[in-house]
Design a protein around this motif. Structure first.
Motif, PDB file in Angstrom:
ATOM      1  N   UNK A   1       1.043  -7.462  21.717  1.00  0.00           N
ATOM      2  CA  UNK A   1       2.314  -6.764  21.944  1.00  0.00           C
ATOM      3  C   UNK A   1       3.316  -7.004  20.813  1.00  0.00           C
ATOM      4  N   UNK A   2       3.676  -8.267  20.584  1.00  0.00           N
ATOM      5  CA  UNK A   2       4.686  -8.546  19.549  1.00  0.00           C
ATOM      6  C   UNK A   2       4.155  -8.121  18.172  1.00  0.00           C
ATOM      7  N   UNK A   3       2.853  -8.320  17.946  1.00  0.00           N
ATOM      8  CA  UNK A   3       2.235  -7.890  16.691  1.00  0.00           C
ATOM      9  C   UNK A   3       2.428  -6.388  16.472  1.00  0.00           C
ATOM     10  N   UNK A   4       2.328  -5.618  17.541  1.00  0.00           N
ATOM     11  CA  UNK A   4       2.503  -4.163  17.412  1.00  0.00           C
ATOM     12  C   UNK A   4       3.962  -3.821  17.086  1.00  0.00           C
ATOM     13  N   UNK A   5       4.912  -4.571  17.682  1.00  0.00           N
ATOM     14  CA  UNK A   5       6.327  -4.392  17.311  1.00  0.00           C
ATOM     15  C   UNK A   5       6.515  -4.660  15.823  1.00  0.00           C
ATOM     16  N   UNK A   6       5.915  -5.765  15.334  1.00  0.00           N
ATOM     17  CA  UNK A   6       6.050  -6.118  13.917  1.00  0.00           C
ATOM     18  C   UNK A   6       5.542  -4.983  13.036  1.00  0.00           C
ATOM     19  N   UNK A   7       4.396  -4.426  13.425  1.00  0.00           N
ATOM     20  CA  UNK A   7       3.792  -3.351  12.624  1.00  0.00           C
ATOM     21  C   UNK A   7       4.706  -2.119  12.595  1.00  0.00           C
ATOM     22  N   UNK A   8       5.174  -1.712  13.770  1.00  0.00           N
ATOM     23  CA  UNK A   8       6.019  -0.516  13.838  1.00  0.00           C
ATOM     24  C   UNK A   8       7.291  -0.727  13.017  1.00  0.00           C
ATOM     25  N   UNK A   9       7.916  -1.892  13.174  1.00  0.00           N
ATOM     26  CA  UNK A   9       9.145  -2.186  12.428  1.00  0.00           C
ATOM     27  C   UNK A   9       8.903  -2.140  10.925  1.00  0.00           C
ATOM     28  N   UNK A  10       7.736  -2.636  10.498  1.00  0.00           N
ATOM     29  CA  UNK A  10       7.446  -2.679   9.064  1.00  0.00           C
ATOM     30  C   UNK A  10       7.107  -1.293   8.506  1.00  0.00           C
ATOM     31  N   UNK A  11       6.497  -0.453   9.346  1.00  0.00           N
ATOM     32  CA  UNK A  11       6.003   0.842   8.854  1.00  0.00           C
ATOM     33  C   UNK A  11       7.051   1.956   8.945  1.00  0.00           C
ATOM     34  N   UNK A  12       7.927   1.881   9.952  1.00  0.00           N
ATOM     35  CA  UNK A  12       8.865   2.986  10.213  1.00  0.00           C
ATOM     36  C   UNK A  12       9.714   3.433   9.016  1.00  0.00           C
ATOM     37  N   UNK A  13      10.337   2.491   8.267  1.00  0.00           N
ATOM     38  CA  UNK A  13      11.207   2.951   7.172  1.00  0.00           C
ATOM     39  C   UNK A  13      10.465   3.854   6.184  1.00  0.00           C
ATOM     40  N   UNK A  14       9.253   3.448   5.769  1.00  0.00           N
ATOM     41  CA  UNK A  14       8.462   4.249   4.828  1.00  0.00           C
ATOM     42  C   UNK A  14       8.052   5.579   5.426  1.00  0.00           C
ATOM     43  N   UNK A  15       7.682   5.541   6.712  1.00  0.00           N
ATOM     44  CA  UNK A  15       7.245   6.752   7.397  1.00  0.00           C
ATOM     45  C   UNK A  15       8.379   7.771   7.485  1.00  0.00           C
ATOM     46  N   UNK A  16       9.567   7.269   7.818  1.00  0.00           N
ATOM     47  CA  UNK A  16      10.710   8.170   7.986  1.00  0.00           C
ATOM     48  C   UNK A  16      11.135   8.797   6.671  1.00  0.00           C
ATOM     49  N   UNK A  17      10.948   8.070   5.560  1.00  0.00           N
ATOM     50  CA  UNK A  17      11.408   8.621   4.275  1.00  0.00           C
ATOM     51  C   UNK A  17      10.256   9.260   3.497  1.00  0.00           C
ATOM     52  N   UNK A  18       9.176   9.642   4.197  1.00  0.00           N
ATOM     53  CA  UNK A  18       8.029  10.249   3.496  1.00  0.00           C
ATOM     54  C   UNK A  18       8.462  11.539   2.804  1.00  0.00           C
TER      55      UNK A  18
ATOM     56  N   UNK B   1       0.845  -1.209   0.000  1.00  0.00           N
ATOM     57  CA  UNK B   1       0.000   0.000   0.000  1.00  0.00           C
ATOM     58  C   UNK B   1       0.879   1.259   0.000  1.00  0.00           C
ATOM     59  N   UNK B   2       0.239   2.435  -0.122  1.00  0.00           N
ATOM     60  CA  UNK B   2       0.973   3.706  -0.105  1.00  0.00           C
ATOM     61  C   UNK B   2       1.695   3.898   1.235  1.00  0.00           C
ATOM     62  N   UNK B   3       2.700   4.791   1.275  1.00  0.00           N
ATOM     63  CA  UNK B   3       3.338   5.102   2.562  1.00  0.00           C
ATOM     64  C   UNK B   3       2.289   5.543   3.590  1.00  0.00           C
ATOM     65  N   UNK B   4       2.528   5.178   4.843  1.00  0.00           N
ATOM     66  CA  UNK B   4       1.505   5.368   5.881  1.00  0.00           C
ATOM     67  C   UNK B   4       1.766   6.640   6.695  1.00  0.00           C
ATOM     68  N   UNK B   5       0.730   7.459   6.868  1.00  0.00           N
ATOM     69  CA  UNK B   5       0.857   8.690   7.665  1.00  0.00           C
ATOM     70  C   UNK B   5       0.387   8.473   9.106  1.00  0.00           C
ATOM     71  N   UNK B   6      -0.632   7.630   9.263  1.00  0.00           N
ATOM     72  CA  UNK B   6      -1.128   7.329  10.610  1.00  0.00           C
ATOM     73  C   UNK B   6      -1.297   5.819  10.738  1.00  0.00           C
TER      74      UNK B   6
END
Ligand SMILES: NC(=O)C1=CN([C@@H]2O[C@H](COP(=O)(O)OP(=O)(O)OC[C@H]3O[C@@H](n4cnc5c(N)ncnc54)[C@H](OP(=O)(O)O)[C@@H]3O)[C@@H](O)[C@H]2O)C=CC1
Ligand SMILES: CCCCCCCCCCCCCCCC(=O)[C@@H](N)CO
Length: 341
Positions: free
Chosen positions: A143-160, A109-114
Motif C-alpha cells: 500500500x504505502x509503496x504504491x503511494x510512493x510510486x504514484x507520488x514520484x510518477x505524477x509530476x512527470x506524467x502530468x507535464x508529458x 528513466x523517460x517520462x512514464x505513460x503507464x
C-alpha cells in the motif's frame, strides 16, 4: 391485450430505457490507452505476474522498464525477456518503501505513460500468530509503496509533452474484494489500494490519467509457491473457490484491462461475478457493464451469501475436526504427535 402490452413494456422498453439512461450518465467516459512505443513502467517486474506483463508489453511494442529490489533477479528477468522477444527492457533497482529511492529511480528513466504498481508481498497466517513486523511489511510494500510510486510518477506524467491518455494501474487481488481467512494484513493492504485508486481517479481525470485496479485469483508464480509452504489450510480452501491461473493469463487480462481503460479489471469468471457483487460506488466506463451490475445486483448478493455460507461451513468443520483430534489425543495421551496446522 392490456396484459400483453404491459409485459412487452417491462420486458423490452424498460431495459432499453435503462441502457440509454446508463449510457448517458456513466462517468468517466470510455477511453483507450495505446501502449505501442509508449513507456510502460512495471514494479515487481522481475518475477511472476510482473515479469509476464513486462514480456507481453514489450512484445506489443512498448518501451518497458522493470523495477524491483534484487539487481541479479532483474538481470535474469531482462535476459529471459530478451530470449523470448528479442527486446531489451530497462531495469532499475529500488525498494518501493523508500520514497527517495523511488523518486531517483523514476527520474533516471523517460517520462512514464503507464505505471503498473504490481510489487507485492504476501504471507498468509492467522493474525494471532503473525508477527506485527510481517503485518507492517505487507502494508508498507503493497500500500504505502504504491503511494510512493504514484507520488514520484505524477509530476512527470502530468507535464508529458504528448497529450495522449495515460494510465496508473494497481495489482490488487480477489482478497482485496473480499476478506479471506489468513489474509487480515494482506486483504487490508489490497482493500487500501481500492480507496487509493477510487479517490485518485477523481483527482487525475482532468489530466487524462486513467486508473485501473486488477483483481487476480491465486496465480502460479514464485511468490505463490513460497506462500504455499506455510499457508493455513483454510486459506487454501476458501481461496480455492476461485480456481487458479497462470501468470501469463493474468498478465493478458491485466494488459487488456489497462488498454481499455477499465477501472475494475477481473481476471476469471469468478472474478467477473465478484466485480459485479462488489461494484459499490466504483466508477464504471462501460454502460453495458453498468447495466449488468444494476440488473444482477440482487441475485449476486444471494450468490455472495451462499459463498459465505460454504466458507463458514468449512471453518466450523475445521474447528470441529480440530476438537475431535484434540480429544482423541488426550485420550491416547499422544498430544504432541497430532496437532493440526
Ligand atoms: N500470485 C498470486 O497468487 C497473486 C498475486 N497477486 C498480486 O500480484 C502481484 C505480483 O505477485 P507475484 O507475481 O505472485 O509475486 P512474486 O513474489 O513472484 O514477485 C514479486 C515481485 O515484487 C518485487 N518486490 C517485492 N517487494 C518489493 C519492494 N519492497 N520493492 C520493490 N519491489 C519489490 C519482487 O522483487 P524483489 O524481491 O527483488 O524486490 C518481485 O519482482 C502482487 O502485488 C500480489 O499481491 C494478486 C493475486 C494473486
Ligand atoms: C458473488 C460471487 C462470488 C464469486 C466467487 C468468490 C471467490 C473469492 C475467492 C477469493 C480468492 C482470493 C485469492 C487471493 C489470491 C492472492 O492474492 C494470494 N495468492 C496472494 O498472492
Amino acid at each position: 391485450m392490456a396484459d400483453i402490452n404491459l409485459s412487452f413494456l417491462t420486458l423490452c422498453i424498460l431495459p432499453i430505457l435503462l441502457l440509454l439512461f446508463l449510457k448517458l450518465i456513466i462517468r468517466p467516459h470510455p477511453v483507450t490507452i495505446p501502449i505501442k512505443s509508449r513507456h510502460v513502467f512495471i514494479t515487481g517486474g522481475s518475477s511472476g505476474i510482473g515479469l509476464a506483463l513486462a514480456r507481453q508489453a514489450a512484445a506489443e511494442g512498448a518501451r518497458v522498464t522493470i523495477l524491483a529490489r534484487n539487481p541479479s533477479k532483474l538481470e535474469e528477468a531482462k535476459a529471459s525477456i530478451r530470449l523470448s522477444t528479442g527486446i531489451d527492457v530497462t531495469t532499475v533497482s529500488a525498494d518501493v518503501c523508500d520514497f527517495d529511492a523511488v523518486k531517483t529511480a523514476v527520474e533516471s528513466v523517460d517520462p512514464i505513460d503507464v505505471l503498473v504498481c504490481n510489487q507485492g508481498v504476501f504471507v498468509a497466517y492467522e493474525l494471532e500468530k503473525q508477527e506485527i513486523k510481517e503485518v507492517r511489511e505487507m502494508i508498507d510494500v503493497n500500500l504505502v509503496g504504491s503511494f510512493n510510486l504514484v507520488k514520484a510518477v505524477l509530476p512527470g506524467m502530468k507535464s508529458r509533452s504528448d497529450r495522449k491518455p495515460v494510465s496508473i494501474a494497481f495489482m490488487s487481488s480477489q482478497a482485496g474484494q473480499v476478506g479471506i481467512y489468513g489474509y487480515t494484513a494482506y486483504s487490508a493492504s489490497k482493500f487500501g489500494l481500492r480507496g487509493l485508486a477510487e479517490a485518485l481517479q477523481q483527482e487525475v481525470i482532468a489530466d487524462d490519467i486513467h486508473v485501473s485496479l486488477i483483481f487476480p485469483p491465486d496465480t502460479d508464480t514464485p511468490g505463490f509457491a513460497e506462500e504455499n509452504k506455510k499457508k493455513p489450510r483454510l486459506t487454501s480452501i476458501i481461496a480455492g473457490s476461485s480456481g487458479a491461473m497462470q501468470a501469463d493469463e493474468v498478465a493478458k487480462k491485466a494488459l487488456n484491462g489497462i488498454k481499455s481503460g477499465s477501472f475494475i479489471v477481473p481476471c476469471n469468471f469468478e472474478g467477473f461475478l465478484l466485480a459485479i457483487a462488489t461494484a459499490g460506488l466504483s466508477p464504471q466506463r462501460s454502460y453495458l457493464m453498468a447495466f449488468v451490475e444494476v440488473v444482477s445486483a440482487g441475485i449476486l448478493r444471494i450468490a455472495g451469501l451462499c459463498f459465505q455460507w460454504t466458507w463458514y461451513g468449512s471453518i466450523e468443520k475445521w474447528h470441529a475436526q480440530k476438537k475431535y483430534m484434540e480429544v482423541g489425543c488426550i485420550l491416547q495421551n499422544t498430544q504432541e504427535s497430532c496437532i493440526m496446522d
